[in-house]
Design an enzyme around this catalytic site. Structure first.
Site, short mmCIF file in Angstrom:
data_model
loop_
_atom_site.label_atom_id
_atom_site.label_comp_id
_atom_site.label_asym_id
_atom_site.label_seq_id
_atom_site.Cartn_x
_atom_site.Cartn_y
_atom_site.Cartn_z
CB SER A 9 -8.14 -34.41 -5.45
OG SER A 9 -7.39 -34.47 -4.26
CG HIS A 34 -4.98 -35.97 -8.14
ND1 HIS A 34 -3.96 -35.84 -9.07
CD2 HIS A 34 -4.68 -35.11 -7.13
CE1 HIS A 34 -3.09 -34.93 -8.64
NE2 HIS A 34 -3.49 -34.49 -7.46
CG ASP A 36 -3.51 -34.36 -3.75
OD1 ASP A 36 -2.72 -34.04 -4.66
OD2 ASP A 36 -4.74 -34.20 -3.83
CG MET A 38 0.12 -33.01 0.92
SD MET A 38 -1.10 -31.83 1.54
CE MET A 38 -2.16 -31.68 0.10
CG HIS A 67 0.35 -34.10 -6.72
ND1 HIS A 67 -0.51 -33.03 -6.54
CD2 HIS A 67 1.59 -33.56 -6.81
CE1 HIS A 67 0.18 -31.90 -6.51
NE2 HIS A 67 1.46 -32.19 -6.67
CG MET A 69 2.33 -31.79 -3.23
SD MET A 69 0.63 -31.36 -2.86
CE MET A 69 -0.15 -32.94 -3.12
CG MET A 138 1.02 -27.45 -8.16
SD MET A 138 -0.14 -28.80 -7.87
CE MET A 138 -1.24 -28.09 -6.66
N GLY A 143 -0.75 -27.95 -0.95
CA GLY A 143 -0.81 -28.16 0.49
C GLY A 143 -2.23 -28.31 1.03
CG PHE A 144 -3.86 -26.29 2.84
CD1 PHE A 144 -4.06 -26.92 4.05
CD2 PHE A 144 -2.71 -25.53 2.65
CE1 PHE A 144 -3.13 -26.77 5.09
CE2 PHE A 144 -1.78 -25.37 3.68
CZ PHE A 144 -2.00 -25.99 4.90
N GLY A 145 -6.66 -28.46 0.00
CA GLY A 145 -7.78 -28.41 -0.93
C GLY A 145 -8.60 -27.16 -0.66
N GLY A 146 -9.54 -26.88 -1.55
CA GLY A 146 -10.50 -25.82 -1.30
C GLY A 146 -10.00 -24.39 -1.47
CG ASP A 176 -3.74 -30.74 -8.25
OD1 ASP A 176 -4.87 -30.62 -7.77
OD2 ASP A 176 -2.82 -31.39 -7.72
N GLY A 178 -8.47 -25.78 -7.32
CA GLY A 178 -9.52 -24.80 -7.58
C GLY A 178 -10.29 -25.00 -8.87
N GLY A 198 -11.09 -31.63 -6.42
CA GLY A 198 -11.28 -32.15 -5.07
C GLY A 198 -12.58 -31.67 -4.47
CB SER A 199 -13.46 -28.54 -2.65
OG SER A 199 -12.14 -28.44 -2.24
C1 DX5 Z 1 -3.46 -29.42 -3.42
C2 DX5 Z 1 -3.64 -30.77 -4.04
C3 DX5 Z 1 -4.85 -30.87 -4.88
C4 DX5 Z 1 -6.12 -30.66 -4.10
C5 DX5 Z 1 -7.11 -30.03 -5.02
O1 DX5 Z 1 -2.22 -29.30 -2.84
O2 DX5 Z 1 -2.54 -31.11 -4.85
O3 DX5 Z 1 -4.90 -32.07 -5.61
O4 DX5 Z 1 -6.66 -31.85 -3.59
O5 DX5 Z 1 -8.24 -29.71 -4.28
P1 DX5 Z 1 -9.29 -28.63 -4.79
O6 DX5 Z 1 -9.87 -29.16 -6.07
O7 DX5 Z 1 -10.27 -28.60 -3.67
O8 DX5 Z 1 -8.57 -27.34 -4.99
ZN ZN Z 2 -2.77 -32.88 -6.31
#
Ligand code: DX5
Ligand code: ZN
Length: 219
Positions: A9, A34, A36, A38, A67, A69, A138, A143-146, A176, A178, A198-199
């Site tokens: 991501s 991927h 994202d 938002m 994706h 959102m 999900m 909404g957020f990575g990490g 998607d 964590g 992602g992270s």
């Molecule tokens: C979250 C996104 C994910 C996000 C995943 O809302 O849809 O795609 O980037 O990031 P990690 O892998 O860091 O949880």
């Molecule tokens: Zn995503």
């Protein structure tokens, strides 16, 4: 059997070096990008939109897995097709007429995906699963990575896999949020086909190596 895929991501990439990070993914064993999107309404965050996707698409040499959102995603289906999206995933919770939305995505030549928030039951897809190419479960609140992985996801994967098989659907299951080396194998064993990361990829010391290890873990 369906090859298991890894989709980094770009939300976790370095936006000041986006071309470098896109090239890293191009050169790696990753399968998809991927992306994202938002809107600050469907989720409490704003990421990036069309101009950034256009810039990424110019360099990306792999499947663009977008994706959305956002509320009322129907407004932008054609726009994302024109930008070069291969897969377009909308949220179940953001669509009043999901069946119509899926048909519209496919009419634009893209694969149609549906994402479910952690609180949304996979049972709600019983009547549309044959029209869906990809279900994105999900495993964090979007909404957020990490964020940390929600353990209930394993059960959702196997329940969804049962529905897919029972209904003779070809839908793939994407996870998607964590995703890391600890949960990857267990997710695939439960029935997942694609892991978004992602992270775990971009914040690691050696992203290319992390992708390679993830691919080996789920092979
Ligand atoms: C979250 C996104 C994910 C996000 C995943 O809302 O849809 O795609 O980037 O990031 P990690 O892998 O860091 O949880
Ligand atoms: Zn995503």
């Amino acid at each position: 059997m369906q090859e298991k895929l890894v989709a980094p991501s770009l939300l976790a990439a370095d936006f000041a070096n986006i071309q470098r990070d896109v090239e890293m993914v191009n050169q790696s064993e990753a399968d998809w990008f991927h992306l994202d999107v938002m809107d600050g309404v469907f989720v409490p965050n704003i990421s990036f939109g069309m101009p950034v996707i256009q810039a990424i698409a110019k360099h990306a040499k792999k499947t663009l897995d977008v994706h959305l959102m956002i509320v009322d995603p129907d407004r932008y289906i054609k726009t994302f097709a024109d930008l070069g999206s291969d897969n377009l995933t909308v949220h179940y919770e953001a669509c009043t007429h999901l069946h119509r939305t899926l048909q519209a995505i496919k009419a634009e030549g893209m694969k149609a995906g549906v994402a479910l928030n952690p609180h949304t039951s996979v049972k709600l897809l019983e009547d549309t699963i044959q029209d869906i190419d990809l279900v994105c479960l999900m495993s964090v609140n979007p909404g957020f990575g990490g964020q940390s992985f929600i353990e209930n996801t394993y059960q959702k994967v196997s329940d969804l896999k049962n529905i897919i098989e029972r209904k003779n659907s070809k839908a793939l299951i994407e996870i998607d949020g964590g995703v890391n080396a600890t949960n990857a194998r267990k997710l695939v064993d439960a029935g997942a086909d694609i892991l978004v990361a992602g992270s775990f990829v971009f914040k690691s010391e050696n992203p290319t190596g992390t992708i390679k290890n993830l691919k080996e873990t789920i092979a």
